[in-house]
Design an enzyme around this catalytic site. Sequence first.
Site, PDB file in Angstrom:
ATOM      1  N   HIS A  94       0.794  -1.360   0.002  1.00  4.23           N
ATOM      2  CA  HIS A  94      -0.176   0.116   0.000  1.00  4.23           C
ATOM      3  C   HIS A  94       0.887   1.246   0.041  1.00  4.23           C
ATOM      4  O   HIS A  94       0.518   2.238  -0.716  1.00  4.23           O
ATOM      5  CB  HIS A  94      -0.977  -0.056   1.328  1.00  4.23           C
ATOM      6  CG  HIS A  94      -1.748   1.208   1.354  1.00  4.23           C
ATOM      7  ND1 HIS A  94      -2.879   1.490   0.868  1.00  4.23           N
ATOM      8  CD2 HIS A  94      -1.203   2.501   2.161  1.00  4.23           C
ATOM      9  CE1 HIS A  94      -3.248   2.933   1.066  1.00  4.23           C
ATOM     10  NE2 HIS A  94      -2.428   3.112   1.967  1.00  4.23           N
ATOM     11  N   GLU A  95       1.669   1.500   0.820  1.00  7.33           N
ATOM     12  CA  GLU A  95       2.638   2.553   0.735  1.00  7.33           C
ATOM     13  C   GLU A  95       3.624   2.718  -0.220  1.00  7.33           C
ATOM     14  O   GLU A  95       3.688   3.788  -0.863  1.00  7.33           O
ATOM     15  CB  GLU A  95       3.767   2.305   1.985  1.00  7.33           C
ATOM     16  CG  GLU A  95       2.813   2.242   3.614  1.00  7.33           C
ATOM     17  CD  GLU A  95       2.162   3.571   3.701  1.00  7.33           C
ATOM     18  OE1 GLU A  95       2.223   4.595   3.158  1.00  7.33           O
ATOM     19  OE2 GLU A  95       0.984   3.201   4.272  1.00  7.33           O
ATOM     20  N   HIS A  98       1.458   4.504  -2.874  1.00  6.15           N
ATOM     21  CA  HIS A  98       1.723   5.932  -2.909  1.00  6.15           C
ATOM     22  C   HIS A  98       2.975   6.457  -3.789  1.00  6.15           C
ATOM     23  O   HIS A  98       2.867   7.377  -4.380  1.00  6.15           O
ATOM     24  CB  HIS A  98       1.899   6.355  -1.413  1.00  6.15           C
ATOM     25  CG  HIS A  98       0.625   6.451  -0.751  1.00  6.15           C
ATOM     26  ND1 HIS A  98      -0.732   6.657  -1.265  1.00  6.15           N
ATOM     27  CD2 HIS A  98       0.292   5.795   0.410  1.00  6.15           C
ATOM     28  CE1 HIS A  98      -1.633   6.499  -0.341  1.00  6.15           C
ATOM     29  NE2 HIS A  98      -1.031   6.074   0.847  1.00  6.15           N
ATOM     30  N   HIS A 102       3.094   8.734  -7.112  1.00  9.99           N
ATOM     31  CA  HIS A 102       3.966   9.867  -7.013  1.00  9.99           C
ATOM     32  C   HIS A 102       4.705   9.989  -8.425  1.00  9.99           C
ATOM     33  O   HIS A 102       4.807  11.131  -9.108  1.00  9.99           O
ATOM     34  CB  HIS A 102       4.857   9.863  -6.030  1.00  9.99           C
ATOM     35  CG  HIS A 102       5.830  11.326  -5.922  1.00  9.99           C
ATOM     36  ND1 HIS A 102       6.888  11.402  -5.188  1.00  9.99           N
ATOM     37  CD2 HIS A 102       5.757  12.280  -6.487  1.00  9.99           C
ATOM     38  CE1 HIS A 102       7.537  12.487  -4.938  1.00  9.99           C
ATOM     39  NE2 HIS A 102       6.669  13.228  -5.998  1.00  9.99           N
TER      40      HIS A 102
END
Length: 224
Positions: A94-95, A98, A102
């Site tokens: 999940h991280e 991100h 980006h």
Amino acid sequence: MYWILFIGISLLSYLVQANLKAKMEKYARLGIGGGMTGRDIAEKMLRENGIYDVRVTSTSGMLTDHYNPANKTVNLSEGVYNSSSVMAAAVAAHECGHAVQHARAYAPLQMRSALVPVVQFSSSIVSWVLLAGIFLIDTFPQLMLIGICLFAMTTLFSFITLPVEIDASRRALVWLRSAGVTNAYNQHQAQDALKAAAYTYVVAALSSLATLVYYVMIFTNRRD
């Protein structure tokens, strides 16, 4: 009516947080298979998405996992960084979702990042402005209005966060399955863990909106 709504949201928030804690504890005890730790999974997902300028680091605390676009780091809590559980796999992916956002210039993430300094500033003074505004509503109503506008920025931030978090989870789950990290059984478990986490953002946004409505009601009722 507001207090009924406030109590209802507070109760819902408690239940959602309790559910998240229970799910995380449950899936932290279930192995992902293959022996890959959260760090391994994060680094693999970054590489397979063509991202080589993002570092994976360990951070202290529980549920402190986050991606920092400023210094391009995926920060995993100790329980995720060194763990080979379903929970660790889901959170790490999940991280990294991100980080992929980006790298791909995902619009909602860019909008949220642009709002961060504004929200940090407004959050530091909004409580005092609103408190002063309530006391001076009859003599200086503009102050209360300024406070409402400041708080509205945090509410907007909460709602922009929703698609950012949901999309990161979607990217994580798609990659976990396609990369063979999860199978038909634990893919559902990873999805369940991320869904429980997503509910916390929904409740936070609703709570912020309810509070904003409350301050607007104070302003309009006092002015009437």
